[in-house]
Motif scaffolding. Structure first.
Motif, mmCIF file in Angstrom:
data_model
loop_
_atom_site.group_PDB
_atom_site.id
_atom_site.type_symbol
_atom_site.label_atom_id
_atom_site.label_comp_id
_atom_site.label_asym_id
_atom_site.label_seq_id
_atom_site.Cartn_x
_atom_site.Cartn_y
_atom_site.Cartn_z
ATOM 1 N N LYS A 72 -1.194 5.827 11.817
ATOM 2 C CA LYS A 72 0.201 5.675 12.233
ATOM 3 C C LYS A 72 0.648 6.912 13.011
ATOM 4 C CE LYS A 72 0.528 1.847 9.880
ATOM 5 N NZ LYS A 72 -0.651 1.128 10.275
ATOM 6 N N GLY A 73 1.252 6.689 14.167
ATOM 7 C CA GLY A 73 1.773 7.777 14.973
ATOM 8 C C GLY A 73 0.717 8.585 15.713
ATOM 9 N N ARG A 74 -0.517 8.124 15.702
ATOM 10 C CA ARG A 74 -1.599 8.845 16.385
ATOM 11 C C ARG A 74 -2.375 7.860 17.239
ATOM 12 N NH1 ARG A 74 -4.913 11.948 11.699
ATOM 13 N NH2 ARG A 74 -4.061 14.004 12.013
ATOM 14 N N ALA A 79 -8.101 5.992 10.567
ATOM 15 C CA ALA A 79 -8.287 6.468 9.199
ATOM 16 C C ALA A 79 -9.021 5.439 8.352
ATOM 17 C CB ALA A 79 -6.934 6.785 8.569
ATOM 18 N N VAL A 80 -9.595 5.955 7.265
ATOM 19 C CA VAL A 80 -10.174 5.126 6.209
ATOM 20 C C VAL A 80 -9.274 5.348 5.007
ATOM 21 C CG1 VAL A 80 -12.200 4.647 4.803
ATOM 22 C CG2 VAL A 80 -12.494 5.540 7.114
ATOM 23 N N TYR A 81 -8.738 4.243 4.451
ATOM 24 C CA TYR A 81 -7.769 4.314 3.361
ATOM 25 C C TYR A 81 -8.399 3.842 2.050
ATOM 26 C CZ TYR A 81 -4.389 4.725 7.134
ATOM 27 O OH TYR A 81 -3.705 5.148 8.238
ATOM 28 N N PHE A 82 -8.027 4.529 0.966
ATOM 29 C CA PHE A 82 -8.517 4.222 -0.368
ATOM 30 C C PHE A 82 -7.322 4.068 -1.301
ATOM 31 C CE2 PHE A 82 -11.502 6.805 1.950
ATOM 32 C CZ PHE A 82 -12.704 6.146 1.773
ATOM 33 N N PHE A 100 -13.447 16.723 5.857
ATOM 34 C CA PHE A 100 -12.564 15.643 6.289
ATOM 35 C C PHE A 100 -11.135 16.139 6.473
ATOM 36 C CE2 PHE A 100 -15.772 13.449 3.582
ATOM 37 C CZ PHE A 100 -16.331 12.646 4.548
ATOM 38 N N ASP A 101 -10.401 15.464 7.367
ATOM 39 C CA ASP A 101 -8.961 15.648 7.491
ATOM 40 C C ASP A 101 -8.358 14.675 6.480
ATOM 41 O OD1 ASP A 101 -6.301 15.851 8.191
ATOM 42 O OD2 ASP A 101 -6.556 15.019 10.208
ATOM 43 N N VAL A 102 -7.887 15.194 5.354
ATOM 44 C CA VAL A 102 -7.464 14.369 4.222
ATOM 45 C C VAL A 102 -5.956 14.208 4.209
ATOM 46 C CG1 VAL A 102 -7.467 14.212 1.704
ATOM 47 C CG2 VAL A 102 -9.446 15.158 2.878
ATOM 48 N N GLU A 103 -5.507 12.988 3.961
ATOM 49 C CA GLU A 103 -4.071 12.698 3.778
ATOM 50 C C GLU A 103 -3.843 12.414 2.300
ATOM 51 O OE1 GLU A 103 -0.803 9.213 4.611
ATOM 52 O OE2 GLU A 103 -2.565 9.294 5.908
ATOM 53 N N GLY A 104 -3.334 13.393 1.599
ATOM 54 C CA GLY A 104 -3.007 13.230 0.191
ATOM 55 C C GLY A 104 -4.150 12.669 -0.622
ATOM 56 N N GLU A 105 -3.858 11.611 -1.359
ATOM 57 C CA GLU A 105 -4.855 10.943 -2.200
ATOM 58 C C GLU A 105 -5.226 9.579 -1.655
ATOM 59 O OE1 GLU A 105 -6.460 12.266 -4.841
ATOM 60 O OE2 GLU A 105 -5.412 14.112 -4.329
ATOM 61 N N ARG A 106 -4.932 9.355 -0.342
ATOM 62 C CA ARG A 106 -5.127 7.995 0.144
ATOM 63 C C ARG A 106 -5.997 7.819 1.365
ATOM 64 N NH1 ARG A 106 0.033 5.448 2.881
ATOM 65 N NH2 ARG A 106 -1.448 4.942 4.406
ATOM 66 N N ALA A 107 -6.239 8.855 2.174
ATOM 67 C CA ALA A 107 -6.928 8.581 3.437
ATOM 68 C C ALA A 107 -7.750 9.752 3.950
ATOM 69 C CB ALA A 107 -5.909 8.182 4.508
ATOM 70 N N LEU A 108 -8.751 9.384 4.738
ATOM 71 C CA LEU A 108 -9.531 10.326 5.530
ATOM 72 C C LEU A 108 -9.230 10.001 6.983
ATOM 73 C CD1 LEU A 108 -12.998 10.011 3.704
ATOM 74 C CD2 LEU A 108 -11.135 11.634 3.229
#
Length: 147
Positions: A72-74, A79-82, A100-108
């Motif tokens: 989103k916004g890129r 991304a790969v979401y978990f 990895f460029d990690v987004e919180g506990e949900r995505a790479l």
């Protein structure tokens, strides 16, 4: 290239900008390759969840759903979401610090056109696709949860 069984999923891939579509198609192939190479996973189900291509281990129930999508916004990112409560992303962060460029506990997150850390990503996807079966084994005391 693997044939789409679900026209809705094919339409989502077709809607991606060319800058990320080819990378997401490679990621899609990686999902099926990892599932086929990982004992106990079985045939993947490809569908849409929240409008995102999603990969489920419905046949065996061995793992957690993995989703892929344009970030989103890129415009040049994807991304790969978990599942955010699975603890998987935290495990990936520990296994591969700084990889990895990690987004919180949900995505790479990844940038289009850049080289993927394929070996590490394959391992992470395999851990997601066996998440439930590993938890059950650990609960029974068969084997530790670590990847």
């Amino acid at each position: 290239m693997r044939r789409f069984d679900d026209a809705r999923v094919a339409a989502v891939f077709k809607s991606y900008p060319p800058t990320v579509r080819s990378d997401l198609m490679r990621l899609r192939e990686l999902m099926f390759d990892v599932a086929a190479a990982t004992p106990g996973v079985g045939k993947l189900t490809e569908t849409l969840k929240w409008g995102q291509p999603s990969y489920l281990t419905e046949e065996t129930g061995s793992g957690s759903t993995v989703r892929i999508d344009q970030a989103k916004g890129r415009e040049d990112g994807y991304a790969v979401y978990f599942h955010c409560q699975s603890g998987l992303v935290g495990q990936f962060r520990e296994l591969y610090p700084g990889k990895f460029d990690v987004e919180g506990e949900r995505a790479l997150h990844f940038a289009a056109g850049r080289r993927l850390p394929v070996r590490e990503l394959r391992h992470c996807v395999g851990l997601a696709f066996t998440h439930h079966s590993r938890k059950k084994k650990a609960h029974r005391g068969d084997r530790p949860l670590a990847g």
